[in-house]
Design an enzyme around this catalytic site. Structure first.
Site, short mmCIF file in Angstrom:
data_model
loop_
_atom_site.label_atom_id
_atom_site.label_comp_id
_atom_site.label_asym_id
_atom_site.label_seq_id
_atom_site.Cartn_x
_atom_site.Cartn_y
_atom_site.Cartn_z
N PHE A 147 0.84 -1.20 0.00
CA PHE A 147 0.00 0.00 0.00
C PHE A 147 0.87 1.25 0.00
O PHE A 147 0.70 2.15 -0.82
CB PHE A 147 -0.94 -0.01 1.22
N TYR A 148 1.82 1.32 0.92
CA TYR A 148 2.69 2.50 1.01
C TYR A 148 3.56 2.66 -0.24
O TYR A 148 3.78 3.77 -0.71
CB TYR A 148 3.54 2.46 2.27
N ALA A 149 4.04 1.56 -0.79
CA ALA A 149 4.87 1.63 -2.00
C ALA A 149 4.08 2.22 -3.17
O ALA A 149 4.63 3.00 -3.96
CB ALA A 149 5.40 0.24 -2.36
#
Length: 173
Positions: free
Chosen positions: A141-143
């Site tokens: 998600f963060y990537a």
């Protein structure tokens, strides 16, 4: 369960009922229920919530604070001319209630965190916004939103540089 459209993020209040929040992950639920208000009161972190309905049901929350990382944890090109440790902001917690997952609220809170980090960095500085994803799903998600691995960090933190955030938000205007 039908839930009304949530409010924009706002600061956590003492009167907010945190006990009904369930994101499906015990550690995030427990922190939110037992620690979020205490941390807010003690100026350890700032917690913002999105609420829905007349009863103020909490559908999502995000917690942020000041932090630092060892210069050696940064990729080699980013270590040059940096203090040690490097000042950063920490996106410590981000969670959405199970009944509201999949509706884009996590992205809404992440953009709120980005805007907050940029605003804060104008006053006190900070090289980036870091987070410590709890699992590979969170890491993915963060990537997708531009966070990169800190290759030498034993806690496997991820960072998005303030310069990249500033550029990204400038392109949106």
């Amino acid at each position: 369960m039908k839930i009304a459209a949530p409010s924009p993020p706002r600061p956590l209040r003492a009167s907010d009922d945190r006990s009904r929040f369930d994101c499906g992950r015990a550690s995030l639920n427990d922190w939110f229920c037992r620690r979020a208000w205490i941390n807010q009161l003690n100026d350890v972190s700032r917690v913002n919530v999105m609420t829905a309905g007349d009863m103020g049901l909490i559908v999502a929350y995000v917690a942020m604070s000041a932090a630092q990382i060892e210069r050696a944890y940064l990729p080699k090109p980013q270590q040059r001319n940096r203090p040690d440790p490097v000042p950063v902001l920490l996106l410590g917690q981000l969670a959405v209630d199970k009944a509201c997952q999949g509706r884009g609220y996590a992205a809404d809170l992440l953009f709120f965190a980005f805007e907050t980090a940029l605003r804060v960095s104008e006053s006190i500085g900070g090289a980036g916004l870091i987070t410590h994803p709890l699992d590979d799903n969170a890491r993915s998600f963060y990537a997708r939103w531009g966070f990169c691995e800190l290759p030498h960090d034993p806690r496997r933190a991820m960072i998005i540089r303030m310069a990249d955030l500033r550029l990204s938000f400038a392109e949106r205007r």
